[in-house]
Design a protein around this motif. Structure first.
Motif, PDB file in Angstrom:
ATOM      1  N   ALA A  93     -47.366  -3.132 -27.488  1.00 53.31           N
ATOM      2  CA  ALA A  93     -48.182  -2.416 -28.471  1.00 53.31           C
ATOM      3  C   ALA A  93     -48.377  -3.193 -29.761  1.00 53.31           C
ATOM      4  O   ALA A  93     -49.336  -2.948 -30.494  1.00 53.31           O
ATOM      5  N   GLY A  94     -47.463  -4.105 -30.057  1.00 50.11           N
ATOM      6  CA  GLY A  94     -47.579  -4.847 -31.307  1.00 50.11           C
ATOM      7  C   GLY A  94     -46.769  -6.121 -31.285  1.00 50.11           C
ATOM      8  O   GLY A  94     -45.688  -6.165 -30.692  1.00 50.11           O
ATOM      9  N   ILE A  95     -47.310  -7.159 -31.904  1.00 50.03           N
ATOM     10  CA  ILE A  95     -46.598  -8.425 -32.088  1.00 50.03           C
ATOM     11  C   ILE A  95     -46.466  -8.614 -33.590  1.00 50.03           C
ATOM     12  O   ILE A  95     -47.407  -9.035 -34.272  1.00 50.03           O
ATOM     13  N   ASN A  96     -45.299  -8.267 -34.119  1.00 53.46           N
ATOM     14  CA  ASN A  96     -45.087  -8.264 -35.563  1.00 53.46           C
ATOM     15  C   ASN A  96     -44.519  -9.567 -36.095  1.00 53.46           C
ATOM     16  O   ASN A  96     -44.532  -9.808 -37.299  1.00 53.46           O
ATOM     17  N   GLY A  97     -44.000 -10.405 -35.202  1.00 49.16           N
ATOM     18  CA  GLY A  97     -43.411 -11.668 -35.611  1.00 49.16           C
ATOM     19  C   GLY A  97     -43.076 -12.484 -34.394  1.00 49.16           C
ATOM     20  O   GLY A  97     -43.210 -12.013 -33.256  1.00 49.16           O
ATOM     21  N   PRO A  98     -42.622 -13.713 -34.576  1.00 48.18           N
ATOM     22  CA  PRO A  98     -42.287 -14.572 -33.438  1.00 48.18           C
ATOM     23  C   PRO A  98     -41.180 -14.012 -32.556  1.00 48.18           C
ATOM     24  O   PRO A  98     -41.087 -14.356 -31.385  1.00 48.18           O
ATOM     25  N   SER A  99     -40.350 -13.145 -33.104  1.00 49.16           N
ATOM     26  CA  SER A  99     -39.295 -12.520 -32.299  1.00 49.16           C
ATOM     27  C   SER A  99     -39.218 -11.032 -32.587  1.00 49.16           C
ATOM     28  O   SER A  99     -38.136 -10.450 -32.665  1.00 49.16           O
ATOM     29  N   SER A 100     -40.378 -10.406 -32.740  1.00 53.45           N
ATOM     30  CA  SER A 100     -40.432  -8.981 -33.028  1.00 53.45           C
ATOM     31  C   SER A 100     -41.638  -8.370 -32.336  1.00 53.45           C
ATOM     32  O   SER A 100     -42.777  -8.579 -32.748  1.00 53.45           O
ATOM     33  N   VAL A 101     -41.376  -7.625 -31.254  1.00 51.55           N
ATOM     34  CA  VAL A 101     -42.428  -7.044 -30.429  1.00 51.55           C
ATOM     35  C   VAL A 101     -42.155  -5.558 -30.246  1.00 51.55           C
ATOM     36  O   VAL A 101     -40.996  -5.135 -30.180  1.00 51.55           O
ATOM     37  N   VAL A 102     -43.219  -4.766 -30.181  1.00 54.71           N
ATOM     38  CA  VAL A 102     -43.097  -3.335 -29.927  1.00 54.71           C
ATOM     39  C   VAL A 102     -43.686  -3.027 -28.554  1.00 54.71           C
ATOM     40  O   VAL A 102     -44.783  -3.492 -28.225  1.00 54.71           O
ATOM     41  N   ILE A 103     -42.950  -2.266 -27.747  1.00 58.62           N
ATOM     42  CA  ILE A 103     -43.455  -1.823 -26.447  1.00 58.62           C
ATOM     43  C   ILE A 103     -43.714  -0.327 -26.516  1.00 58.62           C
ATOM     44  O   ILE A 103     -43.083   0.394 -27.292  1.00 58.62           O
ATOM     45  N   SER A 104     -44.663   0.145 -25.685  1.00 60.82           N
ATOM     46  CA  SER A 104     -45.079   1.527 -25.768  1.00 60.82           C
ATOM     47  C   SER A 104     -45.512   2.017 -24.392  1.00 60.82           C
ATOM     48  O   SER A 104     -46.001   1.241 -23.571  1.00 60.82           O
ATOM     49  N   GLY A 105     -45.340   3.331 -24.149  1.00 60.91           N
ATOM     50  CA  GLY A 105     -45.767   3.891 -22.873  1.00 60.91           C
ATOM     51  C   GLY A 105     -44.935   5.073 -22.446  1.00 60.91           C
ATOM     52  O   GLY A 105     -44.403   5.818 -23.285  1.00 60.91           O
ATOM     53  N   ASP A 106     -44.776   5.239 -21.139  1.00 56.76           N
ATOM     54  CA  ASP A 106     -43.973   6.332 -20.603  1.00 56.76           C
ATOM     55  C   ASP A 106     -42.525   6.198 -21.075  1.00 56.76           C
ATOM     56  O   ASP A 106     -41.947   5.099 -21.011  1.00 56.76           O
ATOM     57  N   GLU A 107     -41.945   7.295 -21.501  1.00 58.68           N
ATOM     58  CA  GLU A 107     -40.619   7.245 -22.121  1.00 58.68           C
ATOM     59  C   GLU A 107     -39.576   6.583 -21.223  1.00 58.68           C
ATOM     60  O   GLU A 107     -38.862   5.667 -21.664  1.00 58.68           O
ATOM     61  N   ASN A 108     -39.461   7.013 -19.997  1.00 60.46           N
ATOM     62  CA  ASN A 108     -38.412   6.483 -19.121  1.00 60.46           C
ATOM     63  C   ASN A 108     -38.587   4.990 -18.876  1.00 60.46           C
ATOM     64  O   ASN A 108     -37.619   4.224 -18.874  1.00 60.46           O
ATOM     65  N   ALA A 109     -39.835   4.570 -18.663  1.00 62.66           N
ATOM     66  CA  ALA A 109     -40.097   3.156 -18.403  1.00 62.66           C
ATOM     67  C   ALA A 109     -39.823   2.301 -19.634  1.00 62.66           C
ATOM     68  O   ALA A 109     -39.254   1.208 -19.534  1.00 62.66           O
ATOM     69  N   VAL A 110     -40.219   2.801 -20.800  1.00 61.53           N
ATOM     70  CA  VAL A 110     -39.984   2.058 -22.044  1.00 61.53           C
ATOM     71  C   VAL A 110     -38.491   1.902 -22.301  1.00 61.53           C
ATOM     72  O   VAL A 110     -38.000   0.815 -22.651  1.00 61.53           O
ATOM     73  N   LEU A 111     -37.739   2.978 -22.119  1.00 63.89           N
ATOM     74  CA  LEU A 111     -36.293   2.909 -22.347  1.00 63.89           C
ATOM     75  C   LEU A 111     -35.609   2.021 -21.310  1.00 63.89           C
ATOM     76  O   LEU A 111     -34.597   1.366 -21.615  1.00 63.89           O
ATOM     77  N   GLN A 112     -36.163   1.972 -20.113  1.00 61.49           N
ATOM     78  CA  GLN A 112     -35.626   1.078 -19.079  1.00 61.49           C
ATOM     79  C   GLN A 112     -35.760  -0.380 -19.517  1.00 61.49           C
ATOM     80  O   GLN A 112     -34.819  -1.167 -19.388  1.00 61.49           O
ATOM     81  N   VAL A 113     -36.929  -0.732 -20.040  1.00 58.16           N
ATOM     82  CA  VAL A 113     -37.145  -2.096 -20.518  1.00 58.16           C
ATOM     83  C   VAL A 113     -36.243  -2.382 -21.721  1.00 58.16           C
ATOM     84  O   VAL A 113     -35.667  -3.463 -21.843  1.00 58.16           O
ATOM     85  N   ALA A 114     -36.105  -1.399 -22.600  1.00 56.52           N
ATOM     86  CA  ALA A 114     -35.251  -1.580 -23.780  1.00 56.52           C
ATOM     87  C   ALA A 114     -33.811  -1.867 -23.369  1.00 56.52           C
ATOM     88  O   ALA A 114     -33.131  -2.715 -23.977  1.00 56.52           O
ATOM     89  N   ARG A 115     -33.327  -1.194 -22.339  1.00 60.02           N
ATOM     90  CA  ARG A 115     -31.945  -1.419 -21.889  1.00 60.02           C
ATOM     91  C   ARG A 115     -31.766  -2.830 -21.336  1.00 60.02           C
ATOM     92  O   ARG A 115     -30.685  -3.427 -21.464  1.00 60.02           O
ATOM     93  N   VAL A 116     -32.818  -3.377 -20.740  1.00 56.86           N
ATOM     94  CA  VAL A 116     -32.752  -4.765 -20.258  1.00 56.86           C
ATOM     95  C   VAL A 116     -32.476  -5.708 -21.424  1.00 56.86           C
ATOM     96  O   VAL A 116     -31.622  -6.609 -21.329  1.00 56.86           O
ATOM     97  N   TRP A 117     -33.183  -5.474 -22.535  1.00 60.00           N
ATOM     98  CA  TRP A 117     -32.992  -6.362 -23.685  1.00 60.00           C
ATOM     99  C   TRP A 117     -31.669  -6.118 -24.385  1.00 60.00           C
ATOM    100  O   TRP A 117     -31.058  -7.043 -24.929  1.00 60.00           O
ATOM    101  N   GLU A 118     -31.221  -4.883 -24.409  1.00 61.25           N
ATOM    102  CA  GLU A 118     -29.907  -4.596 -24.987  1.00 61.25           C
ATOM    103  C   GLU A 118     -28.811  -5.299 -24.199  1.00 61.25           C
ATOM    104  O   GLU A 118     -27.842  -5.811 -24.776  1.00 61.25           O
ATOM    105  N   ALA A 119     -28.960  -5.328 -22.870  1.00 59.17           N
ATOM    106  CA  ALA A 119     -27.974  -5.996 -22.025  1.00 59.17           C
ATOM    107  C   ALA A 119     -27.956  -7.498 -22.285  1.00 59.17           C
ATOM    108  O   ALA A 119     -26.942  -8.159 -22.048  1.00 59.17           O
TER     109      ALA A 119
END
Length: 240
Positions: free
Chosen positions: A25-51
């Motif tokens: 949904a947004g590229i705010n910086g070289p290492s700052s990106v926003v993802i957007s969409g279905d709640e479960n899918a978005v949180l699934q991707v977020a957990r990948v990056w947290e790991a």
């Protein structure tokens, strides 16, 4: 919507197979990106990056903007936008849709429909301005979030592989912990000493401000200090 500490390229790789439910949904910086969409899918991707040890932050928003969740309203939005009369901007405008200056393109309903659905390319817009020689940025908003992102984006220009070495100054005109006028004049002072042209009279009109004579300086040969008779030495043990 979730902010992820990763590059656009890195995040895109983790969205494979999820294009119908999650989008960048947004590229705010070289290492700052926003993802957007279905709640479960978005949180699934977020957990990948947290790991992977990256920071993530869920945003407080009412809708999943700039994602497939917007598709259902696009035709209606285009129809409404087609009835609006547009004029080309009198002040140059850098689009966060394309990351460059636009004029006539802003008068088309199609442009605003794309603005709703496609990513906000804030980092590319800052990079474009840097290549035009812009060094000072004022954030006209309620806090300093964009100023921080502008500083990060300016370090590496518009993309991951492009380096822009010269530093910038990005300051907000409003801060939650300061008075409005105090924060405004602090930001104007910062860009003024950086070389920007500030219309001070206009910004001070309602405060009853007036010009005063500055005190004299050392190089004006006005001496206000006693002449020292100390030869530079002495025995401090005598100071009882």
């Amino acid at each position: 919507m979730v902010a992820v500490q990763a590059s656009e390229r890195e995040v895109a790789d983790t969205l494979a197979g999820l294009k119908d439910s999650v989008a960048i949904a947004g590229i705010n910086g070289p290492s700052s990106v926003v993802i957007s969409g279905d709640e479960n899918a978005v949180l699934q991707v977020a957990r990948v990056w947290e790991a992977r040890g990256r920071k993530t932050k869920r945003l407080r928003v009412s809708h999943a903007f700039h994602s497939p969740r917007m598709d259902g309203m696009l035709d209606q939005f285009r129809a409404v936008a087609s009835e609006v009369s547009f004029d080309e901007p009198s002040i140059p405008l850098v689009s966060n849709l394309t990351g460059e200056a636009l004029s006539r393109e802003l008068c088309a309903a199609e442009y605003w429909m794309r603005q709703v659905r496609e990513p906000v390319r804030f980092a590319e817009g800052v990079g474009w301005l840097r290549r035009q020689g812009v060094e000072s940025f004022l954030e006209l908003g309620p806090d300093g979030v964009l100023s921080a992102m502008a500083n990060e984006s300016a370090v590496s220009g518009a993309g991951e592989d492009e380096q822009v070495a010269a530093p910038i100054l990005a300051v907000p005109v409003m801060r939650g912990d300061r008075s409005e006028m105090g924060a405004l004049h602090d930001s104007l002072a910062q860009i003024w000493v950086r070389g920007a042209d500030v219309h001070w009279a206009g910004s001070l009109d309602e405060l009853g401000a007036r010009q005063v004579q500055l005190p004299t300086y050392a190089f004006q040969r006005e001496h206000y200090w006693l002449d020292s008779t100390d030869d530079g030495g002495g025995d401090v043990t005598a100071l009882n």
